[in-house]
Write an enzyme that holds these catalytic residues in place. Sequence first.
Site, short mmCIF file in Angstrom:
data_model
loop_
_atom_site.label_atom_id
_atom_site.label_comp_id
_atom_site.label_asym_id
_atom_site.label_seq_id
_atom_site.Cartn_x
_atom_site.Cartn_y
_atom_site.Cartn_z
N ALA A 213 0.85 -1.20 0.00
CA ALA A 213 0.00 0.00 0.00
C ALA A 213 0.88 1.25 0.00
CB ALA A 213 -0.89 -0.02 1.23
N ASN A 214 0.29 2.41 0.11
CA ASN A 214 1.08 3.64 0.28
C ASN A 214 0.41 4.53 1.31
OD1 ASN A 214 -0.72 5.59 -1.10
ND2 ASN A 214 -0.28 4.32 -2.89
N ARG A 215 1.03 5.65 1.60
CA ARG A 215 0.61 6.44 2.75
C ARG A 215 -0.56 7.38 2.47
NH1 ARG A 215 3.94 5.69 6.79
NH2 ARG A 215 6.11 5.14 6.41
#
Length: 409
Positions: A213-215
């Site tokens: 995932a990413n932030r």
Amino acid sequence: MHSATPSSPHRIVLGVAGGIAAYKAVDLLRRLRALDFHVAPVLTPDATRFVGAVTFSALGSEPARTSLYGDALTPIPHTYLAQNCDLIVVAPATAHLIARYAHGLADDLLCATLLATRAPVLLCPAMHTEMWEQASVQENLATLRRRGVLVLGPVTGSLAGGDEGAGRMVEPGEIAACVEAVLRGHRGPLSGRHVVVSAGGTREAIDPVRVIANRSSGRQGYAIATVAARLGARVTLVTTVERPLALDVAHAVDVVRVESAEELLVAMTTHQAGADAVIMAAAVADFRVVASEHKIKRAQGVPTLQLEPTPDILAALVGARSPGQVVVGFAAETSNVEAHARAKLATKDVDLLVVNDVGAPHVGFEHETNEVMILGRDGEAERVSLRSKEGVAEVILARVASLLTQGAP
Ligand code: CTP
């Protein structure tokens, strides 16, 4: 659905369920009438044990109805009411009413009307704290919210029997203000426009249980959707995250949930057709894992993950754009921000590129605030100083509105 004109006011069905807060529905009815709404009261049989139908008949625009079985004048009251209203407000909405509505039951006039309508619905729950906190009640409400039902409150305060806690119905004045915002809104620079926005970060499967995932929190995309709806647009929000939407805009925002870049591509390109503006605020993974069909076991040792590129969604949108459609891209950078952004502007063929220095303090991912630079096709840079994400959205959408009136390429 009925449509209001200056000589025919907006029509509201006021549903009242059987809870002690039913007495406040009388005040709500008076307030809605004072705002010049046409109000048809509908009481459940239990509501009539708390308040008299005669009171609602005296104050309403039509006699209060309590039975599924009509009279000579209105033989099928639930379809009459459902088809001739712009909004159904249920105040109070009890746990029982919410459960029946969530499950599609139609065992009294109010539930049958809720089932038969295409108009927006606003529920104002009221119940004891223990009931409000029950998983069953929360899950029923989550189901209804997902289907587009608006939920206002409850608030914390004094409850029946001298108790205190969450579950008190929102005050009638606030409900009336919310009804007014939903029905009258205001005409803004994006009235009549359809805006498609993406939000959040994509999640790519490694195996059936793990993801990369990413932030991205989705806050900037949600802020754009919110402000676009306030400016009058109909909004499709394609998102990987679920966040609450402000009540006054929720009716104008159609939320589409996705997870991976592939799903985001399908949703964005589907909704792009006919849209006036498409805004790619989502943080899309550039690479995904060639996913394992089964859970990778620890005993197999440290795995080597093989990556492959994801589709470039922005490029697909630019390739499929219709004449006059405005396309906005984002650029997340951590170094040489302006140079990298200008290089992106040169290759991406977008009308506007919103540039984030995601390494700077208080900016970008997971923050409530943002600071951006907006590059136009001509390369001119507009610097938007640190402010709330809605504040940033206002500047971006003002540029979009201006491009739409000029007639984008
Ligand atoms: N984007 C996209 N599809 C991808 C990757 C990005 O549509 N597979 C979109 C983003 O939503 C954003 C824009 O492209 O609007 C730029 O994203 P960004 O990550 O800044 O740029 P990239 O082109 O991916 O370049 P790099 O990661 O090398 O900076």
